[in-house]
Design an enzyme around this catalytic site. Structure first.
Site, short mmCIF file in Angstrom:
data_model
loop_
_atom_site.label_atom_id
_atom_site.label_comp_id
_atom_site.label_asym_id
_atom_site.label_seq_id
_atom_site.Cartn_x
_atom_site.Cartn_y
_atom_site.Cartn_z
N HIS A 163 56.51 53.86 -26.84
CA HIS A 163 55.97 52.47 -27.20
C HIS A 163 56.76 51.52 -26.08
CE1 HIS A 163 54.54 53.23 -31.14
NE2 HIS A 163 54.33 51.75 -31.38
N CYS A 167 60.70 56.83 -25.33
CA CYS A 167 59.60 56.34 -26.35
C CYS A 167 58.30 55.77 -25.92
CB CYS A 167 60.45 55.33 -27.22
SG CYS A 167 59.18 54.73 -28.71
N CYS A 207 54.08 62.89 -28.08
CA CYS A 207 55.27 62.40 -29.26
C CYS A 207 56.25 62.92 -28.74
CB CYS A 207 54.56 63.03 -30.64
SG CYS A 207 55.52 62.96 -31.97
N GLU A 235 55.16 46.39 -31.02
CA GLU A 235 53.97 46.22 -32.02
C GLU A 235 53.69 44.70 -32.28
OE1 GLU A 235 53.78 49.33 -34.96
OE2 GLU A 235 53.59 50.98 -33.62
N ASP A 292 49.58 62.33 -30.55
CA ASP A 292 51.02 61.34 -31.01
C ASP A 292 51.02 61.24 -32.52
OD1 ASP A 292 53.25 60.05 -30.90
OD2 ASP A 292 52.34 58.04 -30.45
N SER A 293 52.09 60.95 -33.00
CA SER A 293 52.36 60.87 -34.42
C SER A 293 51.67 59.25 -34.85
CB SER A 293 53.85 60.55 -34.85
OG SER A 293 54.50 59.53 -34.00
#
Lengths: 271, 271
Positions: free
Chosen positions: A192, A190, A78, A158, A15-16
């Site tokens: 996240h 996404c 990603c 995050e 992933d990035s």
């Protein structure tokens, strides 16, 4: 085949950044006997706002780092690379199979919808690329796709603000339009977003089915390994081998938040 | 002197991204006759989480890009570079004066406080570097500094959520501790934060003086140019010359939000 693989060969995931850890967690839960090698390009995150030329170069670098470990398959965790540089990864992998979060999430959503109305949420870059809508419509041209960028969900995830009243207000703002357009399925586009899944579920009408692309790719991984006879039935559950290109201060806190366990050793890789 | 300068030479300003536009706006407001050259390293933003070696290399690159325009001074609008690579910029500038947001904000705060209790808010990287506290204590060892990272303020500012109820809740959470520790001065230690100044003011006790490091550096710029006889009294107000290393989709929207005017032409510079 680019190198010899066996059922004991690892699965490579990149992933990035660190969002792909939700994919690691889902694959680990679905396939606890598999060895996992993860690379997060934390030095160059985020990929989304960068030019396509740059993203394609980064995708080649990321793949090369995983290929050193002779994996039996590569998972592109990603969304940006899945949308803009999937062919670069495939080319670098030779005959090693490659799957990406984008197509896995799109497939599962098309299978799940009953009224052919699918919602997709993601970062600004993913939504602007229109990649989910295009992939869903290639799978089923009859399906209508409603997309919405939710740019604050990444920083909120995050920061671990998974049940903060501010997150609820922001989720209500972002997701309001899905009430009006009558979707029955929503793709978390996404890596996240699974961290905020509970708040997203509480905000949406309960009848809406949520497709977590991390879970979708774990299912697809199992299918592919079964089909090719490459499932590892003898391995023992182990921590993933983690590599990152930079070690941000918050990495250990975020790892715990994403994975629910303490950070194991991490290898720093130069890009 | 590294190159010949006159009062008509431009002022060079750089930042890791677009936050430095608040500095451009403040300098322009204070010194409307000055020519401004701005470079935002949007391809490599954010600098904060990167290693010091990398940040020092980037700082040298950024300075070199501005030096092509033979500026009469350089403003480091990036807190990370101000904290970790200021000497790199000074060295690359020879005898051209260099000032940074960090020291300008710290100086003004020390001048403003009456009870020697100063609060500082900034990104995680800036607060963890302890650079504001160290700089304030070098200026006045008697002053107590209370620091707080506010990591969601940057994405909230970039999303333009300048009066959203969620931003108010998050600001209340972040700023609560400044009630207890009795500061009379708060430094906005991140160039994005002036965008959220109204919400920050409404959240804090009204007696607390807010130090905007963009305004602080504009004041300091005027002082320095006056002292050296380099003030431009004949120039005409013009748009800044803008350079970026990548052009994110949201740049035009953010420019309008930060500067209050439409985006002029932007030059794309390779780094």
């Amino acid at each position: 085949m680019s190198h010899k693989v066996t059922p004991e060969s690892p699965i490579g995931i990149f992933d990035s950044g660190i969002g792909g850890l939700t994919v690691v967690k889902a694959v680990q839960a679905a396939l606890p006997q598999e060895k996992i090698i993860y690379f997060g390009d934390t030095a160059r995150v985020p990929y989304g706002p960068k030019s396509q030329v740059t993203i394609r170069k980064y995708a080649a670098d990321d793949t090369a780092i995983l290929m050193r470990y002779q994996p039996k398959m590569i998972i592109v965790a990603c969304n940006t690379v899945s949308a803009l540089a999937f062919d670069v990864v495939e080319k670098a992998c030779g005959t090693i199979p490659v799957i990406g979060v984008l197509k896995a999430g799109a497939r599962l959503a098309v299978q799940a919808t009953k009224n052919n109305r699918i919602g997709v949420i993601g970062t600004q870059a993913t939504i602007c690329s229109n990649a989910y809508a295009a992939t869903i419509n290639r799978l089923d041209p009859e399906t209508q796709v409603f997309s919405k960028a939710c740019p604050l969900f990444v920083p909120l995830a995050e920061e671990g603000m998974i049940d903060h009243p501010a997150t609820k207000l922001i989720a209500a703002d972002y997701l309001r339009e899905f009430e009006a357009n009558g979707i029955d399925t929503l793709v978390l586009g996404c890596t996240h977003y699974p961290i905020l899944r509970r708040i997203i579920e509480e905000t949406l009408c309960p009848a809406i089915r949520i497709i977590d692309s991390a879970e979708a790719i774990a299912l697809r991984t199992r299918e592919l390994l079964e089909e090719s006879g490459m499932l590892n039935n003898t391995g023992e559950h182990a921590s993933p081998h983690l590599m990152v290109s930079d070690l941000p201060q918050k990495f250990s806190r975020i790892y715990k938040l994403f994975m629910g366990s303490e950070l194991p050793d991490v290898e720093l890789v130069e890009v």
